[in-house]
Design a protein around this motif. Structure first.
Motif, mmCIF file in Angstrom:
data_model
loop_
_atom_site.group_PDB
_atom_site.id
_atom_site.type_symbol
_atom_site.label_atom_id
_atom_site.label_comp_id
_atom_site.label_asym_id
_atom_site.label_seq_id
_atom_site.Cartn_x
_atom_site.Cartn_y
_atom_site.Cartn_z
ATOM 1 N N GLU A 16 0.837 -1.333 -0.026
ATOM 2 C CA GLU A 16 -0.041 -0.058 0.000
ATOM 3 C C GLU A 16 0.780 1.262 -0.030
ATOM 4 O OE1 GLU A 16 -2.754 -0.141 3.419
ATOM 5 O OE2 GLU A 16 -3.658 -1.968 2.641
ATOM 6 N N LYS A 17 2.247 1.256 0.483
ATOM 7 C CA LYS A 17 2.995 2.434 0.638
ATOM 8 C C LYS A 17 4.245 2.367 0.049
ATOM 9 C CE LYS A 17 0.166 4.004 4.815
ATOM 10 N NZ LYS A 17 0.366 4.331 5.944
ATOM 11 N N VAL A 18 5.110 2.121 0.730
ATOM 12 C CA VAL A 18 6.488 1.716 0.362
ATOM 13 C C VAL A 18 7.462 1.635 1.527
ATOM 14 C CG1 VAL A 18 7.090 4.320 0.883
ATOM 15 C CG2 VAL A 18 8.733 2.943 -0.942
ATOM 16 N N GLY A 19 8.288 0.410 1.071
ATOM 17 C CA GLY A 19 9.248 -0.138 2.033
ATOM 18 C C GLY A 19 10.615 -0.479 1.638
ATOM 19 N N GLY A 28 16.923 -2.374 -1.624
ATOM 20 C CA GLY A 28 15.598 -2.548 -2.257
ATOM 21 C C GLY A 28 14.666 -1.710 -1.857
ATOM 22 N N ILE A 29 13.938 -1.151 -2.830
ATOM 23 C CA ILE A 29 12.896 -0.285 -2.334
ATOM 24 C C ILE A 29 11.477 -0.645 -3.149
ATOM 25 C CG2 ILE A 29 13.520 1.595 -4.028
ATOM 26 C CD1 ILE A 29 12.111 3.787 -2.114
ATOM 27 N N ALA A 30 10.490 -0.712 -2.543
ATOM 28 C CA ALA A 30 9.232 -1.467 -3.275
ATOM 29 C C ALA A 30 7.994 -0.762 -2.653
ATOM 30 C CB ALA A 30 9.364 -2.989 -3.035
ATOM 31 N N GLY A 31 7.127 -0.949 -3.480
ATOM 32 C CA GLY A 31 5.580 -0.371 -3.171
ATOM 33 C C GLY A 31 5.131 0.729 -4.006
ATOM 34 N N PRO A 32 3.858 0.943 -3.941
ATOM 35 C CA PRO A 32 3.080 1.913 -5.237
ATOM 36 C C PRO A 32 3.979 3.576 -4.813
ATOM 37 C CG PRO A 32 1.507 1.259 -3.463
ATOM 38 C CD PRO A 32 2.853 0.474 -3.344
ATOM 39 N N ASN A 33 4.455 3.758 -3.572
ATOM 40 C CA ASN A 33 4.976 5.210 -3.559
ATOM 41 C C ASN A 33 6.598 5.242 -3.900
ATOM 42 O OD1 ASN A 33 2.263 5.749 -3.163
ATOM 43 N ND2 ASN A 33 2.822 5.869 -0.678
#
Length: 858
Positions: free
Chosen positions: A520-523, A624-629
């Protein structure tokens, strides 16, 4: 030879006794150095070490048809750890494929006497592992579900059956037992001599005394093995030298992480209650009290594993080397160290209270940091094989001899045994680490073995990512090839710390929170343990086209590729990016670093490819950076266009984030919009902090590998070591998309794969959901249908998106259809499961593509 026993007076329950503390064998004359046979100047394989493992390798190679097999023993066969071993044999092992090693050993030992004419002293009364706690009962149920799909017989039994197999127990202390028929013990000396007789029978030469004085590699990949009798030119060498492994390794610059441990066992005089028995007692293992106990003639043999603070390492041998004359000697015994175990054993087996001791043996047993041996070819040199680090050499000898013989003769391992790969260690496994882990492993010999197990001695090593100090206090860390990597992160109010369980435990809720964050956000996740290689040079693409079944990506692009064995099985999965013309970045898993690098280097050398291969794993950090944001966060830190048009999926670019050079690949192992960022370790913390600051308004936070595993399973991503390995081919694993059978290059395994495809598959990887309660699949559980075993899971987790358990499983073709119902066994109970269409959750690129397609139609 003169037999020279050494003795020590000890007090055993108030009774003075003389016990043998050491044995030594002294040569009567200089004639002991005469070999009495013609010296061979060349050999196909030279095995160094005449214990049960080395002799088994010689036996299996010669029996398999290899003509020039030579074994060199520095003094006499069995000198070392073999001659004083307790000789236990068991089919049981918690490792899935190490069970195969044990199975092959016992099946060989059952027939060896008839084959060679040499008695081996095999006893097979069975064995029972005793459960005296609820946690131990759960462990036995856990191991049962991982055994039903194997050939080995194993049963959970109640106290009454335990008492029938070992009627001298105080059964009031027993809740259950894990019974393995066919287990028992063997005489190690006789076993070794029978294997030696078999090796000679099939044409192998055994020279002793023939110490190896130096090893010199030749330009064509062979070895000059030097001894006082002359030099042998060998196509390959096998180091099977037990506690001399480090000495032999140092001849070629290796520091094998092995260390001798003092292991003691006690032999009693005749026990009247034992003598009166009509049949031999089963071997028992009292796991809470940490000892084994078996019948020895009309007495008992008792062997404990002391706690880590009491047990003794022979670490002087690591610092100063093994004393040159040490062979059939023993250490001074120390009964005080084991008295706690003795007292517990007397409570469990009361007849021990009256038993007289006649012998105490305290000898060196070699341990590696994780208690598993080092078996296979070694990275960094050509044609040097290891067969060292055996804490349980007698039960491993037969199976490992077969395993190595098959691998050497056929060019690939007969089954996957990466947990024993000698290349799983690197420079980070230094002496302090090795000593700490060996002490821990010995003391933990019989602790409850939980899933997701972590052991903390010797940590951290020097392998620390650039963000370790920022994350250490916030996360539960896992150990991966020397690295510390966050498994899951704490928040206020969480039940923190490492709390293992066979059921859902303290990490279950936080991992769901992290999955929701990424969806839902970004991790942000630390992926630094990934192994990273650069392959470049005139023949780089030619080499990689030979190694990999996929086409090589063009400059600036990335793909997933697989290395196959000649038989068409999956040796490795690698992410490949062509950075500049002829320069490729290869990314593989942390546990596959040396395993994959050796395979690549060997093919490059054997094929004469003009390439440069470098391992940059320690130098480069990965976030790693992942998520819709995730795009919004990164866009604040760079002028690079990160839109779908400006930075496409599976593309790679060198960019700057907050002014820091970063190599960015648009890929995410969660299946969500994301990038992997490859950064110099010294700049890693600065990039991380810049992202966390830029993402405050986007809801940014950390996530760990447990969440990544759940997310990748929801997306149907296969994992190497689980869904695919050297036991599987890529077609049954559902990797068809990545396998280009029509590519012009004759990649390794191509012909075999074409044959497999033509014959058709017998099983396929299926995607299943389970109706469970407080437990989720981990992998390697048994799958049932109509009361019969039909397959096994490969990995599993809880799907937080769909609120149900999820797993991959190999099933017969007739049970692979969507909607097919089966059962999966977890902790002794069969849970309903159903084959579903994969994936459960579409990946972000797929969702984006479908949305664009829908818009265009509208």
């Amino acid at each position: 030879y003169i037999w020279c026993p050494g003795t020590q007076r000890v007090n055993w329950l108030g009774v003075e006794a003389a016990v043998i503390t050491h044995l030594c064998f002294s040569p009567l004359s200089d004639g002991a150095t005469v070999l009495g046979k013609r010296w061979k100047d060349t050999a196909e394989t030279v095995i160094i070490g005449g214990g049960c493992v080395g002799v088994s390798v010689a036996y299996h190679l010669a029996k398999g048809g290899m003509k020039d097999v030579v074994l060199l023993e520095k003094t006499e066969l069995t000198a070392g750890s073999t001659w004083h071993a307790a000789g236990l044999t068991t089919y049981y092992h918690p490792g899935i494929n190490v069970k195969k090693v044990h199975y092959d050993s016992i099946k060989l030992y059952e027939t060896l006497e008839a084959e060679t004419g040499q008695a081996v002293g095999l006893h097979t009364p069975g064995s029972v592992r005793i459960a005296a706690t609820a946690a131990r009962v759960d462990e036995m149920r856990y191991q049962m579900t991982r055994t039903h799909w194997h050939v080995t017989e194993q049963y959970m039994i109640g106290p009454e059956k335990v008492l029938e197999l070992f009627p001298l127990l105080d059964i009031n202390k027993v809740l259950a037992g894990l019974y393995t028929p066919g287990d028992g013990h063997i005489d190690p000396y006789s076993l070794t001599m029978a294997l030696a007789a078999g090796a000679r029978m099939y044409g192998a030469q055994i020279y002793n005394p023939a110490p190896v004085t130096s090893l010199s590699p030749t330009a064509d990949g062979k070895w000059d093995v030097q001894t006082p009798h002359g030099t042998i030119r060998a196509n390959r060498i096998v180091n099977a030298t037990g506690f001399w492994a480090r000495e032999v390794g140092k001849m070629i610059g290796f520091d094998h992480p092995t260390i001798p441990v003092h292991h003691q066992y006690v032999v009693t005089a005749t026990v009247p209650e034992v003598k009166a028995l009509k049949k031999e007692l089963a071997v028992i293992r009292d796991l809470e009290a940490s000892y084994y106990l078996r019948q020895e003639r009309d007495g008992l043999l008792f062997g404990p594993y002391e706690k880590m603070e009491k047990m003794k390492l022979q670490d002087s041998w690591v610092r100063e080397g093994v004393p040159p004359g040490f062979g059939k000697e023993l250490f001074e015994s120390d009964l005080d160290r084991i008295m706690e175990h003795v007292e517990m054993a007397m409570e469990m087996v009361p007849v021990l209270k009256k038993a007289d001791i006649i012998n105490v043996v305290s000898g060196p047993i070699t341990y590696t940091p994780d208690l598993l041996p080092m078996v296979g070819p070694h990275q960094g040199v050509r044609n040097y094989w290891a067969a060292v680090g055996f804490g349980y050499g007698v039960i491993h000898a037969g199976g490992i001899g077969k395993f190595l013989s098959d691998w050497i003769r056929n060019g690939e391992p007969p089954y996957d045994l990466i947990e024993c790969d000698p290349n799983r260690y690197g420079r980070w496994a230094d002496v302090p680490f090795m000593c700490a882990k060996a002490r821990e492993s010995y003391g933990f010999n019989n602790v409850v073995g939980y899933p997701k197990e972590e052991r903390f001695a010797g940590r951290p090593t020097y392998r620390l990512s650039g963000v370790y100090e920022l994350l250490n206090d916030k996360a539960s860390m896992g150990f991966h090839a020397g690295w510390e990597q966050p498994h899951w992160f704490y928040k206020p109010g969480d039940d923190v710390g490492y709390k293992p369980s066979f059921r859902r435990t303290n990490w279950f809720g936080p991992v769901g929170r992290e999955c929701k964050l990424v969806m839902e956000k970004v991790g942000v996740i630390d992926l630094t343990p990934f192994a990273k290689f650069i392959v470049k040079g005139k023949d780089s693409q030619k080499l990689l086209d030979r190694l990999f079944a996929n086409n090589m990506p063009k400059v600036g692009l990335t793909n997933i590729s697989h290395m196959l064995t000649p038989a068409g099985r999956v040796f490795a999965e690698v992410t490949i990016t062509q950075l500049t013309p002829g320069e490729f970045l290869l990314i593989t898993g942390s546990g596959s670093e040396g395993h994959d690098l050796r395979w690549i280097e060997d093919e490059a050398a054997n094929g004469g490819y003009d390439v440069d291969i470098s391992n940059i794993t320690d130098d480069v950090g990965v976030l790693g950076i992942a998520g819709p944001n995730s795009r919004n966060v990164l866009q604040k830190l760079t002028d690079e266009d990160l839109s779908d048009g400006g930075f496409k999926f599976l593309h790679c670019k060198s960019i700057k984030l907050a002014g820091i050079p970063v190599r960015a690949i648009r890929i995410s192992y969660t299946g969500e919009l994301g990038w992997e960022l490859y950064i110099d370790q010294k700049n890693m913390a600065a990039v991380y902090q810049a992202m966390m600051e830029a993402g405050q308004d986007q809801g940014i936070d950390n996530f760990g590998t447990y969440a990544m595993n759940s997310l990748r399973l929801e997306k149907g991503f296969r994992g190497w070591g689980a869904e695919m390995n050297c036991d599987t081919n890529p077609l049954e694993a559902g990797l068809d998309y990545f396998i280009k059978l029509n590519k012009p290059s004759d990649f390794i395994g191509k012909a075999a794969l074409q044959e497999i495809k033509a014959k058709g598959l017998r099983r396929k990887l299926s995607y299943i959901t389970l109706d469970t309660d407080d437990i989720d699949p981990e992998g390697n559980e048994t799958v049932w249908y109509n009361g019969k075993v039909v397959g096994n899971t490969t990995s599993g987790a809880y799907s937080y998106s769909s609120q149900q358990s999820l797993a991959f499983a190999y099933l017969p073709l007739d049970l692979c259809s969507v909607g097919q119902k089966v059962e999966v066994e977890l902790l002794g109970r069969k849970y309903p499961a159903m084959v579903i269409q994969e994936p459960l959750v579409l990946t972000e690129p797929t969702r984006t593509r479908l949305q664009k397609k829908a818009k265009s139609k509208a």
